[in-house]
Motif scaffolding. Structure first.
Motif, PDB file in Angstrom:
ATOM      1  N   TYR A 242       0.791  -1.203  -0.031  1.00  0.00           N
ATOM      2  CA  TYR A 242       0.127   0.045   0.074  1.00  0.00           C
ATOM      3  C   TYR A 242       0.812   1.367   0.044  1.00  0.00           C
ATOM      4  N   ALA A 243       2.081   1.411   0.620  1.00  0.00           N
ATOM      5  CA  ALA A 243       3.098   2.372   0.797  1.00  0.00           C
ATOM      6  C   ALA A 243       3.294   2.775  -0.450  1.00  0.00           C
ATOM      7  N   ASP A 244       3.530   1.549  -1.628  1.00  0.00           N
ATOM      8  CA  ASP A 244       4.229   1.903  -2.882  1.00  0.00           C
ATOM      9  C   ASP A 244       2.952   2.488  -3.697  1.00  0.00           C
TER      10      ASP A 244
ATOM     11  N   ALA B  43       1.181   9.912  -5.240  1.00  0.00           N
ATOM     12  CA  ALA B  43       1.557  11.097  -4.912  1.00  0.00           C
ATOM     13  C   ALA B  43       2.465  11.509  -6.265  1.00  0.00           C
ATOM     14  N   GLU B  44       3.130  10.435  -6.852  1.00  0.00           N
ATOM     15  CA  GLU B  44       3.983  10.868  -7.972  1.00  0.00           C
ATOM     16  C   GLU B  44       3.043  11.330  -9.283  1.00  0.00           C
ATOM     17  N   THR B  45       1.949  10.633  -9.490  1.00  0.00           N
ATOM     18  CA  THR B  45       1.392  10.787 -10.808  1.00  0.00           C
ATOM     19  C   THR B  45       0.566  12.262 -10.380  1.00  0.00           C
TER      20      THR B  45
ATOM     21  N   ILE C 252       9.762  12.652  -3.255  1.00  0.00           N
ATOM     22  CA  ILE C 252       9.157  11.093  -3.330  1.00  0.00           C
ATOM     23  C   ILE C 252      10.165  10.300  -3.381  1.00  0.00           C
ATOM     24  N   MET C 253      11.101  10.577  -4.302  1.00  0.00           N
ATOM     25  CA  MET C 253      12.321   9.383  -4.725  1.00  0.00           C
ATOM     26  C   MET C 253      13.050   9.159  -3.421  1.00  0.00           C
ATOM     27  N   GLN C 254      13.436  10.148  -2.403  1.00  0.00           N
ATOM     28  CA  GLN C 254      14.152   9.852  -1.216  1.00  0.00           C
ATOM     29  C   GLN C 254      13.022   8.919  -0.496  1.00  0.00           C
ATOM     30  N   GLU C 255      11.861   9.230  -0.461  1.00  0.00           N
ATOM     31  CA  GLU C 255      10.979   8.466   0.380  1.00  0.00           C
ATOM     32  C   GLU C 255      10.793   6.959  -0.099  1.00  0.00           C
ATOM     33  N   ARG C 256      10.666   6.873  -1.457  1.00  0.00           N
ATOM     34  CA  ARG C 256      10.894   5.396  -1.897  1.00  0.00           C
ATOM     35  C   ARG C 256      12.103   4.705  -1.693  1.00  0.00           C
TER      36      ARG C 256
ATOM     37  N   LEU D 230      14.281  -3.716  -4.434  1.00  0.00           N
ATOM     38  CA  LEU D 230      14.805  -3.799  -5.932  1.00  0.00           C
ATOM     39  C   LEU D 230      13.897  -3.026  -6.674  1.00  0.00           C
ATOM     40  N   LEU D 231      13.488  -1.909  -6.352  1.00  0.00           N
ATOM     41  CA  LEU D 231      12.773  -1.094  -7.133  1.00  0.00           C
ATOM     42  C   LEU D 231      13.289   0.302  -7.576  1.00  0.00           C
ATOM     43  N   VAL D 232      14.178   0.626  -6.602  1.00  0.00           N
ATOM     44  CA  VAL D 232      14.812   2.170  -6.914  1.00  0.00           C
ATOM     45  C   VAL D 232      15.464   2.443  -8.029  1.00  0.00           C
ATOM     46  N   ARG D 233      16.174   1.275  -8.582  1.00  0.00           N
ATOM     47  CA  ARG D 233      16.945   1.584 -10.013  1.00  0.00           C
ATOM     48  C   ARG D 233      15.614   1.852 -11.191  1.00  0.00           C
TER      49      ARG D 233
END
Length: 273
Positions: free
Chosen positions: A5-7, A13-15, A56-60, A68-71
């Motif tokens: 759910y966090a994802d 938020a990103e969209t 948002i990227m920092q939160e991710r 294995l999602l950051v890249r």
């Protein structure tokens, strides 16, 4: 497939940010994630679309760092080149000990861990203390060699005195020894220190990683003013990266007749070793 759910909240938020900028809906979704993590009171940097996207990227990174999602996130957000270039500069700044790395202590006292790397061992959490006091540094770097038992005993006694000043009293079975983090594994000082710790002659220089790393110091000052090759040379971090072009991976091991072999326009990227 499973989505946390966090994802989903962070993607929402990103969209919202792409469509409308950092509006209330975007901030509220981000805050839900932070509330659950216990940092809901942390200010949200959102002066514009670009700043909120990086927020948002920092939160991710914090929330999904082990998934294995950051890249893929960095590629999607078109932030990967910025991250790569920052990482390259950071390792250079560390080598020069400038900027945010200006005060990083070079000297550590490390507890010897005889790890067999069994499941569950804290193999990567070796106890250590960093030494920044000039008097302690002088005491610990006075060792000229470790060829005699007398010299080794003097250095080991200096280590114990510094440990005691930091509130550590090693047991009889514990061994602590000094390491200069900005010199090579095979520097004279580091080898002598391991001699003092009781390493066998073969183990003093043995390490199962590439010689490019452990025979070259991190510090540019220890490398005639130049960055060691593993920092900024052919083997350096993200060597060969090209914005919007590079996907560093090997060609498949195929025989003649396969398009990866027969296509004359394809060549192996030099960054892949």
């Amino acid at each position: 497939p499973l989505l946390r759910y966090a994802d989903i909240l962070l993607m929402y938020a990103e969209t919202q940010n792409y469509l409308h900028g950092p509006n209330d809906a975007a901030k509220a979704a981000l805050k839900q994630v932070r509330d659950r993590a216990g940092i809901g009171a942390m200010p949200i940097a959102a002066a514009n679309k670009e700043e909120f996207l990086e927020t948002i990227m920092q939160e991710r990174k914090w929330e999904l760092g082990d998934e294995l999602l950051v890249r893929g996130d960095l590629i999607r957000m078109n932030l990967i080149e910025k991250e790569v270039r920052q990482a390259q500069q950071d390792i250079k700044d560390l080598s020069d000990r400038t900027g945010k790395y200006a005060d990083v202590p070079a000297l550590r006292i490390v507890k010897l861990q005889m790890s067999s790397c069994e499941y569950g061992e804290k193999a990567l959490t070796v106890p250590y203390i960093e030494i920044s006091d000039p008097a302690e540094i002088t005491k610990l770097t006075a060792m000229k060699n470790a060829s005699t038992a007398s010299n080794r005993n003097k250095h080991n006694q200096a280590v114990k005195e510094v440990l005691a000043a930091h509130g550590i009293t090693p047991s009889d079975s514990e061994v602590w020894y000094t390491v200069n983090m900005f010199q090579a594994w095979t520097s004279t000082y580091n080898k002598n220190s391991r001699r003092c710790a009781g390493y066998s002659p073969a183990a003093i220089t043995a390490l199962n990683i590439g010689s490019t790393v452990y025979t070259k110091p991190l510090a540019s000052s220890e490398n005639n003013g130049a960055y060691p090759d593993w920092v900024a040379g052919e083997y350096g971090i993200y060597h060969g990266f090209v914005k919007n072009k590079t996907e560093i991976c090997p060609f498949a091991g195929k025989s003649a007749g396969h398009p990866l072999i027969d296509n004359p326009n394809l060549t192996q990227h030099p960054a892949y070793k």
